[in-house]
Design a protein around this motif. Structure first.
Motif, mmCIF file in Angstrom:
data_model
loop_
_atom_site.group_PDB
_atom_site.id
_atom_site.type_symbol
_atom_site.label_atom_id
_atom_site.label_comp_id
_atom_site.label_asym_id
_atom_site.label_seq_id
_atom_site.Cartn_x
_atom_site.Cartn_y
_atom_site.Cartn_z
ATOM 1 N N PRO A 277 68.996 115.587 -175.126
ATOM 2 C CA PRO A 277 69.841 116.781 -175.065
ATOM 3 C C PRO A 277 69.129 117.991 -175.670
ATOM 4 O O PRO A 277 68.496 117.891 -176.721
ATOM 5 C CB PRO A 277 71.069 116.389 -175.899
ATOM 6 C CG PRO A 277 70.575 115.334 -176.830
ATOM 7 C CD PRO A 277 69.512 114.576 -176.080
ATOM 8 N N ILE A 278 69.223 119.125 -174.996
ATOM 9 C CA ILE A 278 68.653 120.378 -175.491
ATOM 10 C C ILE A 278 69.623 121.514 -175.194
ATOM 11 O O ILE A 278 70.583 121.342 -174.445
ATOM 12 C CB ILE A 278 67.292 120.698 -174.835
ATOM 13 C CG1 ILE A 278 67.469 120.857 -173.312
ATOM 14 C CG2 ILE A 278 66.254 119.653 -175.170
ATOM 15 C CD1 ILE A 278 66.231 121.409 -172.629
ATOM 16 N N LYS A 279 69.361 122.662 -175.793
ATOM 17 C CA LYS A 279 70.144 123.864 -175.516
ATOM 18 C C LYS A 279 69.231 124.885 -174.843
ATOM 19 O O LYS A 279 68.135 125.151 -175.320
ATOM 20 C CB LYS A 279 70.735 124.439 -176.805
ATOM 21 C CG LYS A 279 71.869 123.610 -177.383
ATOM 22 C CD LYS A 279 72.499 124.300 -178.577
ATOM 23 C CE LYS A 279 73.659 123.502 -179.145
ATOM 24 N NZ LYS A 279 74.783 123.417 -178.208
ATOM 25 N N ARG A 280 69.695 125.425 -173.726
ATOM 26 C CA ARG A 280 68.937 126.443 -173.001
ATOM 27 C C ARG A 280 69.623 127.799 -173.122
ATOM 28 O O ARG A 280 70.852 127.881 -173.181
ATOM 29 C CB ARG A 280 68.811 126.060 -171.529
ATOM 30 C CG ARG A 280 68.006 124.796 -171.260
ATOM 31 C CD ARG A 280 67.751 124.632 -169.770
ATOM 32 N NE ARG A 280 67.110 123.367 -169.456
ATOM 33 C CZ ARG A 280 65.809 123.142 -169.554
ATOM 34 N NH1 ARG A 280 65.011 124.120 -169.946
ATOM 35 N NH2 ARG A 280 65.302 121.955 -169.245
ATOM 36 N N VAL A 281 68.805 128.843 -173.137
ATOM 37 C CA VAL A 281 69.346 130.200 -173.162
ATOM 38 C C VAL A 281 70.088 130.462 -171.862
ATOM 39 O O VAL A 281 69.608 130.101 -170.771
ATOM 40 C CB VAL A 281 68.221 131.228 -173.360
ATOM 41 C CG1 VAL A 281 68.761 132.650 -173.249
ATOM 42 C CG2 VAL A 281 67.540 131.028 -174.704
ATOM 43 N N ALA A 282 71.266 131.079 -171.950
ATOM 44 C CA ALA A 282 72.081 131.348 -170.765
ATOM 45 C C ALA A 282 72.894 132.619 -170.980
ATOM 46 O O ALA A 282 73.120 133.052 -172.115
ATOM 47 C CB ALA A 282 73.007 130.168 -170.470
#
Length: 246
Positions: free
Chosen positions: A107-112
């Motif tokens: 799991p990762i967090k992407r800029v959006a």
């Protein structure tokens, strides 16, 4: 209140944004944060000063729009009267956020892109700029917003690096501005900083090369050049005062 949600072309397929600039949308600010990533455009229109963030005590760059709280001298009955609007204002009601994703099973967090659905800029009557095209693609308006958000995203770390460089070479100096307008009212701008021109011009070749290689020498000159816009702001305010008293 704010209601920040992840923007997507299904939930928000019919979303339209009111892009007019006016006081009713909170555009009547006397100053707005700005970033080295937009200094070239900012210095054509606005004075750039440095202030300490009261929460972090870190330096931040601010574009000056007026002299008193709630005064934006670039706003008139037609909207924003300038060739460039600072990204921190023009991106409203969009902002940088994150979305959950996976990469190689982790799991990762992407800029959006996120949008504040409680913003008064959210159209309630199908008027305004469309965010998405009829078949789900990004509109030209959304493409512009994404470029503005990139200016901010890249501008935050660039700002920190710039101020670290300015502090290293002792280029920051306090700046005070005292003005008397045509109605006799006096104004003082205090607790601000700018680039020390004398020290900048006295830097040796190694220092100049280091600043130039990072782009911060250019940023320093943009800040110095922007100071000429102070007189333009004074003239704008005196012109409004003259019209009011006529």
């Amino acid at each position: 209140m704010t209601n920040h949600v992840l923007l997507d072309n299904i939930t928000h397929k019919d979303l339209k944004i009111i892009t007019k600039k006016s006081a009713e949308f909170g555009d009547n600010q006397r100053g707005v944060i700005t970033f080295p990533t937009e200094f070239r455009a900012i210095q054509n229109e606005y004075p750039i000063f440095f202030q300490r963030n009261p929460d972090t005590d870190e330096f931040q760059a601010v574009a000056m729009l007026g002299f008193e709280e709630g005064e934006n001298l670039f706003l008139d009955e037609k909207g924003w009267n300038a060739n460039y609007i600072p990204a921190a204002i023009n991106r409203d009601p969009f902002l940088i956020g994150y979305k959950n994703d996976t990469q190689d099973g982790a799991p990762i967090k992407r800029v959006a892109v996120h949008v504040d659905m409680d913003s008064p800029r959210i159209s309630k009557n199908d008027q305004g700029a469309a965010v998405f095209l009829p078949y789900g693609g990004n509109s030209e308006y959304l493409e512009r917003i994404q470029r503005m958000l990139l200016v901010i995203q890249d501008g935050v770390p660039t700002s920190k690096a710039m101020f670290d460089a300015f502090k290293k070479w002792d280029l920051l100096e306090p700046f005070t501005l005292n003005i008397e307008f045509i109605d006799g009212k006096k104004y003082s701008l205090i607790n601000n900083f700018t680039v020390n021109e004398e020290k900048l011009y006295q830097l040796d070749g190694a220092a100049l090369q280091e600043l130039n290689s990072t782009g911060f020498l250019f940023s320093a000159y943009m800040v110095i050049a922007s100071m000429a816009n102070i007189q333009t702001l004074i003239e704008k305010r005196n012109s409004l005062l003259a019209k009011t008293s006529a």
